[in-house]
Design an enzyme around this catalytic site. Sequence first.
Site, PDB file in Angstrom:
ATOM      1  N   LYS A 182       9.348  -5.640  14.421  1.00 34.52           N
ATOM      2  CA  LYS A 182      10.024  -6.565  15.337  1.00 34.52           C
ATOM      3  C   LYS A 182      10.693  -7.616  14.465  1.00 34.52           C
ATOM      4  CE  LYS A 182      10.952  -8.743  19.243  1.00 34.52           C
ATOM      5  NZ  LYS A 182      11.673  -9.912  18.683  1.00 34.52           N
ATOM      6  N   SER A 240       3.454 -18.745  13.494  1.00 32.60           N
ATOM      7  CA  SER A 240       2.787 -19.937  14.002  1.00 32.60           C
ATOM      8  C   SER A 240       1.410 -19.612  14.567  1.00 32.60           C
ATOM      9  CB  SER A 240       3.635 -20.597  15.092  1.00 32.60           C
ATOM     10  OG  SER A 240       3.651 -19.793  16.262  1.00 32.60           O
ATOM     11  N   GLY A 243       1.855 -18.726  18.454  1.00 31.07           N
ATOM     12  CA  GLY A 243       2.400 -17.394  18.681  1.00 31.07           C
ATOM     13  C   GLY A 243       1.458 -16.306  18.230  1.00 31.07           C
ATOM     14  N   GLY A 244       0.849 -16.500  17.066  1.00 32.00           N
ATOM     15  CA  GLY A 244      -0.070 -15.503  16.558  1.00 32.00           C
ATOM     16  C   GLY A 244      -1.315 -15.373  17.405  1.00 32.00           C
ATOM     17  N   GLU A 263      -1.448 -14.082   9.815  1.00 30.35           N
ATOM     18  CA  GLU A 263      -1.513 -15.227   8.902  1.00 30.35           C
ATOM     19  C   GLU A 263      -0.832 -16.372   9.629  1.00 30.35           C
ATOM     20  OE1 GLU A 263       0.117 -17.886   6.676  1.00 30.35           O
ATOM     21  OE2 GLU A 263       1.006 -16.265   5.499  1.00 30.35           O
ATOM     22  N   CYS A 300       3.749 -21.164   3.487  1.00 24.40           N
ATOM     23  CA  CYS A 300       2.434 -21.189   4.128  1.00 24.40           C
ATOM     24  C   CYS A 300       1.376 -21.770   3.212  1.00 24.40           C
ATOM     25  CB  CYS A 300       2.044 -19.794   4.587  1.00 24.40           C
ATOM     26  SG  CYS A 300       2.442 -18.500   3.410  1.00 24.40           S
TER      27      CYS A 300
END
Length: 505
Positions: A182, A240, A243-244, A263, A300
């Site tokens: 995606k 994020s 979202g994750g 992650e 990150c």
Amino acid sequence: MVFTPNGKHLVAGEWLEGVGRFASTPAHGPAHEYSAGSVELVNRACEAAEEAFWSYGYSTRAERAAFLRAIADEIEARAEEITEIGTQETGLPAARLEGERGRTVGQLRLFADHIGKSDYLDRRVDAALPDRKPAPRPEIRLVQRPIGPVAVFGASNFPLAFSTAGGDTAAALAAGCPVVVKGHSGHPGTGEIVAQAVDAAIAKTGVHPGVFSLIQGGRRDVGHALVQHPLIKAVGFTGSLAGGRALFDLCAARPEPIPFFGELGSVNPMFMLPEAVKARAESLGQGWAGSLTMGAGQFCTNPGIAVVLDGADADRFVSATSDALSKVAAQTMLTDGIAAAYRDGQRKFAERNAVKPVLVTESAERSASPNLFETTGEQFLADHGLGEEVFGPLGLVVRVQSVDEMETLARGFEGQLTATLHMDAGDLQAARRLLPVLERKAGRVLANGFPTGVEVVDSMVHGGPYPASTNFGATSVGTMSIRRFLRPVSYQNLPEALLPEDLTA
């Protein structure tokens, strides 16, 4: 030959239209229109991936290694076009994109070499003991086998190394797992040109075209359909926390739950031990400023928090950091949304009574300027929000009164990707106290360095306890990341002619 985006999706060797269109939002240069993804495209890609698995999942390691190397070669053949559109879409400088492209092809070739060595298979054989009493023991053999089709979500901050053909994709393909990507809407052109490279490698090596698909854009239901599709067996994600976590919950709620290797977020605390600060406060402050602002703080592993013993040496450290940050010009952020989130995070810090501003700047539109705040250990422990990630060049100094309080603070941190000890020889006793705590909190513990910059090597761990990642036993960087897409299978008393080639070769 010049490679340009066609604005379509790659599904099992075909470039297809989706439902509707969306436009890219480049930092500079022309915007382009792209076809938006759909649930139907997800279904087609997943079904093709499952079909491909029956050949690709049982291919030889040499065949998969040749495919990985062909992808790397095809990416390099498109180097100029990738750099041009990548800099336009993300605002990253050409040198950064070129370096990231090198890391991307390096990962692919590293995995090709890694599977050739076969150590990752963890082969184990327990010979039969027919004369054992009171019962004979059968022959049992174990080997790691690929799990099936994998979904990968492209990352915003690494358009190459963590996206279309990045680390998750490379590890899954090396394991023998087809991949459905995606793409991230922040860099659709970059993603598509890389997908063209994968498509060319498929044609060159003759692997099943369903081994790779790229779906761009689309509403939230497209991503949801991908992680919930019954043919998908694992998900790789970098992004994020919000979202994750939403995708993680969807994976767990499936009739057949699957692993979600996300992650998600980290503030990567640094513990500045007293002898080190006394000896080199100025250089530590300058080094932190450089790491904090690298790539506009969009890593990150960005070290957002420095814990230091209060006093004159801490004053020198803070002053040096502030002076160095004040000389850093505004930098372009990856997307408008990331820039807006950074301004919002900076505003929330500025409004907190628990923090004192040291350096406050204004960031406008898609640019970001560094900010620095400080607080006390007591206030930090009382305000959970101070330990939340602000994605960008924002630093927080936490002043504590003793090593005891430093240890208490360390115990209070959530899971992290990294934790750092800045220390001299006289700090060894304090470091010994902190290390057992930090290794429970982080996937990588550093001494006298800065965590930005993740080596792609066998020994790297890029992961950590939640919320740094959703699976503390995994890494998304380095050759050990292949383990995420394998599972052990035991074979009991099977004739050698039936055993997988990896067990007999």
